[in-house]
Design an enzyme around this catalytic site. Structure first.
Site, short mmCIF file in Angstrom:
data_model
loop_
_atom_site.label_atom_id
_atom_site.label_comp_id
_atom_site.label_asym_id
_atom_site.label_seq_id
_atom_site.Cartn_x
_atom_site.Cartn_y
_atom_site.Cartn_z
N ASP A 117 0.75 -1.13 0.01
CA ASP A 117 0.09 0.05 0.09
C ASP A 117 0.82 1.19 0.00
O ASP A 117 1.16 1.70 0.97
CB ASP A 117 -0.82 0.16 1.27
N ILE A 118 1.38 1.49 -1.24
CA ILE A 118 2.35 2.52 -1.44
C ILE A 118 1.71 4.03 -2.04
O ILE A 118 2.35 5.08 -1.78
CB ILE A 118 3.46 2.24 -2.13
N LYS A 119 0.53 3.74 -2.73
CA LYS A 119 -0.06 4.77 -3.03
C LYS A 119 0.67 6.10 -3.78
O LYS A 119 0.57 7.00 -3.72
CB LYS A 119 -1.12 5.61 -2.20
N ARG A 120 1.44 5.56 -4.85
CA ARG A 120 2.40 6.25 -5.34
C ARG A 120 1.55 6.92 -6.68
O ARG A 120 0.56 6.45 -7.19
CB ARG A 120 3.40 5.30 -5.95
#
Length: 309
Positions: A103-106
């Protein structure tokens, strides 16, 4: 990797992902005390406590669920030591044969997006050798810079047979400030969902695409619409439990085959021992409380799906 995720969902009969989003306030005192005694009240000590806490939960639930979703910010806040704990967590989950959703939401463009994709899902070269760095199986990404931000991730996913979950309609209360804005008489998130389906057509598995979507449990009507607009898209559904979502709200996120969605719970699982219904578990038995929370969540979702039939 979408094939493995679906196979494990079928095997466990649990369309559940545990969000490994630890905060120090979730960690029982006996774990904190031991880590601080070994490493001092330092970033290294805090990160070790996070790792030990995660390991206890993973050991308790890995046989019940198909996937985990570590939220990188909970590790980054402790700097390099926190990122080491993130890496240990990813590696240990792979040892337990769990699918890992980073879950890095880049959300960036060009070479920056390509570097994020390489670091989290692909490979990097150092001299004559090639390495997988963080090596998650899926990553979450933000689409609001358009295709320039998504295509580098898709390119890496094709090479590595990995996948994405792209933010479409998020579970937070203020998501509507932008996502619900009407354009052409329709909310923006519908257009994003259609674009996710278009991107997904580039990287298909047998029945579902490697390119999934994030649609929050707190907006079940949006889930119903997005299921129709994205029939071949796997939907990651955050917002179960602590944010108010429950099994009965989620049936429309699933296709008639009982697949097509996987539901995330973070603090409802990892901090279950702090909840009233699990108060009979002591802090020392926090991982047993997490296991029971997974069993209860699975029963809730499966019960709702059975009632739909």
């Amino acid at each position: 990797m979408i094939h493995k995720l679906i196979e494990k969902i079928k095997k466990t009969n649990a369309p559940v992902v545990a969000g490994l989003d630890p905060m120090l306030s979730y960690i029982p005192e006996h774990i904190l005390k031991k880590s601080y005694e070994q490493y001092g009240e330092t970033l290294e000590g805090a990160a070790d406590a996070v790792w030990q806490f995660n390991k206890g939960i993973i050991d308790s639930i890995y046989d019940l669920i198909p996937a985990v979703k570590p939220q990188i910010a909970m590790y980054e806040q402790f700097g390099i030591e926190g990122m080491k704990a993130f890496q240990k967590t990813v590696d240990y989950c792979h040892e337990k044969d769990l699918v890992v959703i980073g879950d890095i939401k880049r959300g960036d463009i060009g070479s920056t997006s390509a570097a994020y994709a390489a670091g989290h899902l692909g490979k990097v070269t150092a001299g004559s050798r090639t390495y997988s760095a963080f090596n998650e199986d899926f990553a979450t990404v933000n689409p609001y810079l358009g295709s320039d931000g998504i295509q580098p991730f898709i390119d890496v996913c094709k090479e590595e047979k990995k996948g994405l979950f792209i933010l479409v309609k998020t579970s937070n209360p203020s998501s509507g400030e932008f996502q619900d804005r009407l354009t052409g008489g329709r909310p923006l998130y519908e257009y994003v969902g259609e674009k996710v389906a278009e991107w997904g057509a580039q990287h298909m598995g047998d029945d579902y695409s490697y390119i999934g979507a994030v649609v929050g449990a707190t907006y079940p009507e949006a889930g119903k619409i997005m299921r129709r607009l994205m029939p071949k898209t796997y939907i990651l559904v955050p917002g179960y439990g602590a944010q108010g979502g429950k099994g009965a709200d989620l049936v429309h996120y699933f296709n008639e085959d009982g697949l097509g969605a996987i539901v995330n719970s973070s603090r409802g699982i990892i901090a279950a021992y702090k909840l009233e219904q699990y108060a009979h578990f002591s802090p020392e038995n926090y991982a047993d409380a997490s296991r029971q929370a997974v069993l209860d969540m699975t029963a809730d979702i499966q019960g709702a799906l059975q009632q739909r039939k």
